[in-house]
Scaffold this active site. Sequence first.
Site, PDB file in Angstrom:
ATOM      1  N   CYS A 130     -16.874 -90.280  30.764  1.00 28.59           N
ATOM      2  CA  CYS A 130     -18.039 -89.548  30.247  1.00 28.59           C
ATOM      3  C   CYS A 130     -18.587 -88.460  31.158  1.00 28.59           C
ATOM      4  O   CYS A 130     -18.645 -87.298  30.763  1.00 28.59           O
ATOM      5  CB  CYS A 130     -19.151 -90.543  29.919  1.00 28.59           C
ATOM      6  SG  CYS A 130     -18.721 -91.584  28.518  1.00 28.59           S
TER       7      CYS A 130
HETATM    8  N1  LIG Z   1     -16.460 -95.096  27.258  1.00 28.27           N
HETATM    9  C1  LIG Z   1     -17.759 -95.014  27.503  1.00 28.27           C
HETATM   10  O1  LIG Z   1     -18.282 -95.591  28.454  1.00 28.27           O
HETATM   11  C2  LIG Z   1     -18.646 -94.221  26.583  1.00 28.27           C
HETATM   12  C3  LIG Z   1     -20.036 -94.412  26.647  1.00 28.27           C
HETATM   13  C4  LIG Z   1     -20.850 -93.679  25.782  1.00 28.27           C
HETATM   14  C5  LIG Z   1     -20.287 -92.757  24.896  1.00 28.27           C
HETATM   15  N2  LIG Z   1     -18.934 -92.581  24.886  1.00 28.27           N
HETATM   16  C6  LIG Z   1     -18.375 -91.629  23.904  1.00 28.27           C
HETATM   17  O2  LIG Z   1     -17.883 -92.389  22.807  1.00 28.27           O
HETATM   18  C7  LIG Z   1     -16.702 -91.761  22.277  1.00 28.27           C
HETATM   19  C8  LIG Z   1     -15.551 -92.748  22.295  1.00 28.27           C
HETATM   20  O3  LIG Z   1     -15.258 -93.069  23.638  1.00 28.27           O
HETATM   21  P1  LIG Z   1     -14.294 -94.285  24.020  1.00 28.27           P
HETATM   22  O4  LIG Z   1     -14.313 -94.373  25.502  1.00 28.27           O
HETATM   23  O5  LIG Z   1     -14.646 -95.488  23.218  1.00 28.27           O
HETATM   24  O6  LIG Z   1     -12.892 -93.688  23.498  1.00 28.27           O
HETATM   25  P2  LIG Z   1     -11.458 -94.390  23.496  1.00 28.27           P
HETATM   26  O7  LIG Z   1     -10.490 -93.318  23.758  1.00 28.27           O
HETATM   27  O8  LIG Z   1     -11.488 -95.610  24.342  1.00 28.27           O
HETATM   28  O9  LIG Z   1     -11.301 -94.883  21.979  1.00 28.27           O
HETATM   29  C9  LIG Z   1     -11.112 -94.039  20.886  1.00 28.27           C
HETATM   30  C10 LIG Z   1     -10.331 -94.814  19.821  1.00 28.27           C
HETATM   31  O10 LIG Z   1     -10.330 -94.055  18.611  1.00 28.27           O
HETATM   32  C11 LIG Z   1      -9.065 -94.227  17.983  1.00 28.27           C
HETATM   33  N3  LIG Z   1      -8.882 -93.137  17.015  1.00 28.27           N
HETATM   34  C12 LIG Z   1      -8.663 -91.821  17.253  1.00 28.27           C
HETATM   35  N4  LIG Z   1      -8.615 -91.141  16.089  1.00 28.27           N
HETATM   36  C13 LIG Z   1      -8.812 -92.033  15.099  1.00 28.27           C
HETATM   37  C14 LIG Z   1      -8.886 -91.935  13.678  1.00 28.27           C
HETATM   38  N5  LIG Z   1      -8.743 -90.777  13.033  1.00 28.27           N
HETATM   39  N6  LIG Z   1      -9.102 -93.067  12.974  1.00 28.27           N
HETATM   40  C15 LIG Z   1      -9.246 -94.250  13.607  1.00 28.27           C
HETATM   41  N7  LIG Z   1      -9.195 -94.405  14.939  1.00 28.27           N
HETATM   42  C16 LIG Z   1      -8.989 -93.311  15.685  1.00 28.27           C
HETATM   43  C17 LIG Z   1      -8.090 -94.241  19.141  1.00 28.27           C
HETATM   44  O11 LIG Z   1      -6.863 -94.835  18.778  1.00 28.27           O
HETATM   45  C18 LIG Z   1      -8.879 -95.082  20.171  1.00 28.27           C
HETATM   46  O12 LIG Z   1      -8.604 -96.460  20.032  1.00 28.27           O
HETATM   47  C19 LIG Z   1     -16.483 -90.511  23.127  1.00 28.27           C
HETATM   48  O13 LIG Z   1     -17.106 -89.420  22.498  1.00 28.27           O
HETATM   49  C20 LIG Z   1     -17.196 -90.830  24.422  1.00 28.27           C
HETATM   50  O14 LIG Z   1     -17.642 -89.675  25.089  1.00 28.27           O
HETATM   51  C21 LIG Z   1     -18.101 -93.300  25.682  1.00 28.27           C
END
Ligand SMILES: NC(=O)c1ccc[n+]([C@@H]2O[C@H](COP(=O)([O-])OP(=O)(O)OC[C@H]3O[C@@H](n4cnc5c(N)ncnc54)[C@H](O)[C@@H]3O)[C@@H](O)[C@H]2O)c1
Length: 431
Positions: free
Chosen positions: A265
């Site tokens: 992030c």
């Molecule tokens: N990781 C953190 O600590 C955190 C905290 C707050 C906010 N965020 C935000 O949340 C969002 C997600 O982050 P994350 O770390 O969970 O991402 P991640 O990469 O761990 O997970 C994303 C998931 O989405 C899936 N995906 C992609 N396209 C898809 C589709 N069309 N249909 C279904 N599934 C699909 C991928 O296969 C993956 O499993 C980002 O915008 C990030 O900035 C993350």
Amino acid sequence: MRISVIGTGYVGLVSGVGFASVGHDVLCVDIDEEKVEMINRGEPPIYEKGLEELLGVLVTSGKLKATTDTARAVVKTDITFICVGTPSGEDGGQDLSYIEKAAEDVAEALAKKDDYHVVCVKSTVKPGTTDGLVLRALESSGKKVGDDFGLAMNPEFLREGIALKDFMEPDRVVIGALDKRSMEILAEVYKEFPAPKVYTDLRTAEMIKYVSNALLATKISFANEVSRICEETGIDVYDVMGGVGLDHRINRDFLNAGCGFGGSCFPKDVKALVKYAHELGMSSHLLDAVLEVNEEQPVHVIDMLERNMGSLEDKKVTVLGLAFKGGTDDIRETRALPMVKELVKRGSEVVGYDPEAMKNFSFVVDYIDYAGDLEEALEGADACIIQNDWQEFKELTSDDFAVMKNKIVLDGRRLLDPSKLDGVTYLGVGL
Ligand SMILES: NC(=O)c1ccc[n+]([C@@H]2O[C@H](COP(=O)([O-])OP(=O)(O)OC[C@H]3O[C@@H](n4cnc5c(N)ncnc54)[C@H](O)[C@@H]3O)[C@@H](O)[C@H]2O)c1
């Protein structure tokens, strides 16, 4: 309520589990079949404390299921949270292609649905994305926003490592909505969460998330810059920040000097805010400096080691902690990567160790050795650098370091009390 969650990464899976644990029926969607199968067996595809136990209970009771079929998930639920990744694009801006694809998938399902459905973006997106790109994709269904479907933005603030706790007990829940009905439905979803609710519009909700992360990253880079000044003066930056942080206007949190910030992030969100400012014709002097200090800090840590032990060539250096922080297997933007690269560049033989992140790190770095446990990692080392804050690193004692060849410990997170370490040359960031 019946909730679908698109994307079962750190945010999506933890949100799904959190919503199901307060009584909602949750259908998780991912394009990755393996992840979906694992979830349906009650096995989380990511490491997060407490997740496996809770997921197992929820899958067994039928409160949480997973599928690869977005259309089915949307049709069978009242609200869909989009939680897919928003990584940095090549120009530092956001790659919104996953968001766009997810919104298009939802639109296909909306076209087949008769009752009102709320679509809520939970991913971190730049202001104007939800009522721009996402709304355009959803309207391709032929349905009308406000009448046939609602649109909301609900940023997530969880921290990996303590994600479940953060999700269940957030400092605040931010709910941005385009229409009143969506706002009410989101309020219902979060009814069981005691946190204060911030009700606002879509763009403000999007901006709150960016500004929160940018300010936290700024505090870290500020602490790191001050720590470099302290190192030259014999003042301990941790004592300084202890005094500074008692001022309630400042607050002690995130003023720890260390190896810099990483993770999925902070780096990408600060870069995206910089890009957003530039798109608007604005400058970003402060945020540029935040990123610059962060890039310098891992190299500064290696310089510190070299200053104290001489050339690093042919020295065996152990890096303890490969994930971007303790408590997770996530290696995205981990400061361990530039540190390892710098050590290799200076001719060191590097040994890496992390309780959970070695597999992920070894996919990216196949040119260092990995140790099976802490003892093996430290055995015969000329120096060790503590890069992240796993509990087991906090518990290290002189006995553990006794197996090293030269007992030089560079504590990059200031986890240890040097007064309790006998026979160890202790170096601490900001000390
Ligand atoms: N990781 C953190 O600590 C955190 C905290 C707050 C906010 N965020 C935000 O949340 C969002 C997600 O982050 P994350 O770390 O969970 O991402 P991640 O990469 O761990 O997970 C994303 C998931 O989405 C899936 N995906 C992609 N396209 C898809 C589709 N069309 N249909 C279904 N599934 C699909 C991928 O296969 C993956 O499993 C980002 O915008 C990030 O900035 C993350």
